[in-house]
Design an enzyme around this catalytic site. Structure first.
Site, mmCIF file in Angstrom:
data_model
loop_
_atom_site.group_PDB
_atom_site.id
_atom_site.type_symbol
_atom_site.label_atom_id
_atom_site.label_comp_id
_atom_site.label_asym_id
_atom_site.label_seq_id
_atom_site.Cartn_x
_atom_site.Cartn_y
_atom_site.Cartn_z
ATOM 1 N N HIS A 464 -8.780 10.356 -4.343
ATOM 2 C CA HIS A 464 -10.080 11.046 -4.484
ATOM 3 C C HIS A 464 -9.851 12.658 -4.391
ATOM 4 C CE1 HIS A 464 -14.098 11.512 -5.892
ATOM 5 N NE2 HIS A 464 -14.703 10.742 -5.189
ATOM 6 N N ASP A 468 -11.553 12.237 -10.120
ATOM 7 C CA ASP A 468 -12.887 11.638 -9.895
ATOM 8 C C ASP A 468 -13.243 10.395 -10.257
ATOM 9 O OD1 ASP A 468 -13.540 12.150 -12.381
ATOM 10 O OD2 ASP A 468 -13.308 14.255 -12.096
#
Ligand code: CAO
Length: 494
Positions: A464, A468
């Site tokens: 992350h 995204d």
């Protein structure tokens, strides 16, 4: 350059009383010569060289010495096994590039050996290529400075071999030439366990100390049959010596510490590093009905006429190909994160080849071999490489090359069980796909009738810091579309 080193080594031996008798002994046989034209050392010119642990795969900087097959004073030939090492990814047998006599082991079994550093000193005898010597042994110190290479040579010549006192060495050196033990010493005890990696894996499975077994193979090599025979005899002697089960104390909690296996120890390190990556999980259900029927049709064809030794396809080659096709649209999932060591500034390194790691459950534990360049392979080629890697993994014969270079990973746990999983991203990658069990579920068709459907959950983990949720969802959707309508793969075949 080597000529200088040889002559200096010889000079240092001539100047040292202990070394003198040995050199003179050989010198008196008149066999000491160094050729000026091209590299050549005679058999009698003994050059103790610290041999470097070669690079065994991408980025591996250290590995654990699992066991030695030699001990100091053991005679080795070119390609004789020296030791078995375990890296983060595989166990590898290191063989000697030189013929000679082992003088010093730099590590004990269980120690971590550094790649590019000396791990064994060998008194090199016979011809050796200059390039090999320069590449595989410690570098020559600069003239007159007495650097580490010379220090190691001196140390090897002046220190008694391990397990011997200076007195015993001196006694041997003083013995008349005819009585000196010229013969190479046979490896004994725990160093003498000559066996293939597959046999050693088997010994680990049965928790057997391989050095206790008398091998019936060539040169006393321990064979699989020897291990089975040993286990059987152990069982029968255990049964004879323990006629009754000892009473179990159910009132007290007993804790038994157990050492991690080599693969567990490596997994411990690799997964601890992986968990520094902030993971997020994305999961969705995939309709496998069309894939199921396509595979059934293709397998009928392959059964009657196998192609490239493949007579049956599993789901994996299709899933692997679908992931590769999605990577064209979402190359970020094939990248790795690089953090500059000086500035700590992160960047992404994109990679042109789709090298897909496959999590494999093997007799010795979890391994992740890599199918290289999936984009250039068709389904049969992927299936064939998967079979090769699976066979090698089961036999404990994966090479460091098989285990390195991955850019993204697929972990199919569904053949064992489980619907969802939360896969852990492999180092130097940013995404991993976990495949759950394909199961038959009820569903509605276009006319609202209840029909049977093959369903499977795909669980993605992504880094992350750089990927995204929306990007991950879009890429996962591409894979889903291809798997749900596998005929579209035909358009992308090469
Ligand atoms: N759901 C249901 N059945 C599945 C399945 C799934 N997701 N995946 C495979 N199967 C079936 C295959 O179709 C095959 O059955 P049939 O012969 O009847 O068709 C059977 O299970 C055995 O398949 P396979 O394991 O020989 O071959 P594969 O190509 O599907 O998988 C491999 C290869 C290496 C991925 C697998 O053997 C394996 O090791 N899986 C475990 C991976 C693992 O441990 N992951 C966790 C990592 S984190 O610790």
């Amino acid at each position: 350059m080597f000529l200088q080193r040889s002559s200096r080594a010889v000079r240092s031996q001539w100047c040292r009383p202990q070394g003198l008798s040995r050199v003179l002994a050989h010198g008196s046989q008149g066999a000491f010569s160094v050729s000026r034209h091209g590299f050549h050392t005679s058999r009698a010119l003994q050059v103790v060289k610290p041999v470097l642990l070669a690079d065994i795969g991408e980025g591996i900087v250290e590995c654990e010495i699992i066991q030695w097959f030699v001990e100091p004073e053991a005679r080795v030939e070119e390609f004789s096994p020296l030791c078995e090492v375990q890296s983060d990814k595989a166990s590898v047998e290191i063989t000697s590039r030189f013929a000679g006599v082992v003088k010093k082991l730099h590590y004990d079994a269980g120690d971590m050996a550094k790649v590019g550093k000396p791990f064994v000193d060998i008194d090199i005898q016979g011809d050796a290529k200059k390039e090999d010597l320069e590449a595989l042994t410690a570098p020559e110190p600069s003239q007159g400075q007495g650097g580490s290479g010379e220090a190691l040579n001196k140390e090897s010549l002046s220190k008694p071999p391990e397990g011997k006192t200076t007195e015993t060495v001196k006694a041997e050196e003083k013995a008349p030439v005819g009585q000196q033990s010229d013969k190479p010493k046979k490896s004994t005890g725990r160093f003498a366990s000559l066996a293939t990696p597959a046999v050693r894996h088997l010994s680990k499975e049965f928790d057997v100390d391989i050095t206790e077994i008398e091998g019936t193979g060539k040169d006393g090599r321990v064979l699989k049959e020897d291990i089975h025979r040993y286990v059987e005899s152990r069982k029968s002697s255990a049964a004879a010596s323990t006629p009754t089960q000892p009473p179990v104390d159910t009132a007290t909690q007993t804790e038994t510490p157990v050492q991690l296996t080599n693969i567990q120890a490596q997994m411990f390190k690799a997964m601890t590093r992986s968990l520094t990556i902030p993971h997020f999980l994305y999961t969705d259900e995939i309709d496998f009905s069309q894939m199921h029927s396509l595979r059934t049709r293709l397998n009928k064809v392959l059964k009657s006429s196998p192609q490239d030794d493949i007579s049956k396809l599993s789901y994996m080659p299709f899933i692997i190909k679908a992931v590769s096709l999605a990577l064209y649209q979402y190359p970020i999932l094939n990248a790795r994160v690089e953090i500059d060591a000086n500035t700590q500034k992160p960047s992404l390194v994109h990679r042109s080849q789709h090298n897909i790691g496959i999590a494999m459950d093997t007799p010795s534990g979890l391994l992740v071999p890599v199918i290289k360049n999936v984009a250039s392979r068709n389904i049969l080629s992927i299936a064939s490489e998967l079979t090769r890697l699976q066979t090698a993994a089961t036999a404990g014969k994966l090479s460091p090359q098989d285990l390195s270079g991955g850019t993204i990973t697929v972990s199919n746990i569904g053949n064992i069980g489980g619907t969802y999983l939360s896969p852990v991203i492999v180092e130097k990658e940013v995404a991993i796909l976990g495949v759950g069990r394909i199961r038959t579920v009820p569903a509605f068709d276009e006319e609202d009738r209840v029909v049977k459907k093959q369903a499977c959950n795909f669980s993605w983990s992504a880094d992350h810091r750089v990927v995204d949720g929306a990007t991950m969802a879009r890429a996962a959707e591409v894979v889903k579309q291809i798997v749900e309508e596998p005929d579209v793969m035909v358009m992308h075949m090469r």
